[in-house]
Scaffold this motif. Structure first.
Motif, PDB file in Angstrom:
ATOM      1  N   PHE A 143      -3.108  78.054   8.563  1.00 37.21           N
ATOM      2  CA  PHE A 143      -2.244  77.275   9.448  1.00 37.21           C
ATOM      3  C   PHE A 143      -1.920  75.918   8.837  1.00 37.21           C
ATOM      4  O   PHE A 143      -0.760  75.488   8.842  1.00 37.21           O
TER       5      PHE A 143
ATOM      6  N   PHE B 158       1.985  75.391   7.776  1.00 30.04           N
ATOM      7  CA  PHE B 158       2.754  74.716   8.810  1.00 30.04           C
ATOM      8  C   PHE B 158       2.568  73.205   8.795  1.00 30.04           C
ATOM      9  O   PHE B 158       3.538  72.457   8.701  1.00 30.04           O
TER      10      PHE B 158
ATOM     11  N   TYR C 236       5.345  70.454   7.286  1.00 32.28           N
ATOM     12  CA  TYR C 236       5.945  69.662   8.367  1.00 32.28           C
ATOM     13  C   TYR C 236       5.775  68.173   8.087  1.00 32.28           C
ATOM     14  O   TYR C 236       6.703  67.375   8.247  1.00 32.28           O
TER      15      TYR C 236
END
Length: 58
Positions: free
Chosen positions: A26, A30, A34
């Protein structure tokens, strides 16, 4: 064969290892992208604002 407490210890290890694995996936897929894209957008906005301010004052 395993005794019951050894079985629980193995299950606890497996659960912690699996949670850590999915947390790393994760974070790498992500959260880090980001964060990087957000920082790049902010840098471009600041450069554009500085260029616009320099053009207006000149």
């Amino acid at each position: 064969m395993f005794e019951f407490d050894q079985y629980l210890g193995f299950l606890a290890f497996l659960a912690i290892f699996t949670l850590g694995f999915w947390l790393m996936i994760f974070l790498l897929m992500f959260v880090v992208p980001y964060w990087l894209v957000g920082n790049l957008v902010e840098i471009f906005k600041e450069k554009r604002a500085a260029k616009k301010a320099a053009k207006q004052s000149a």
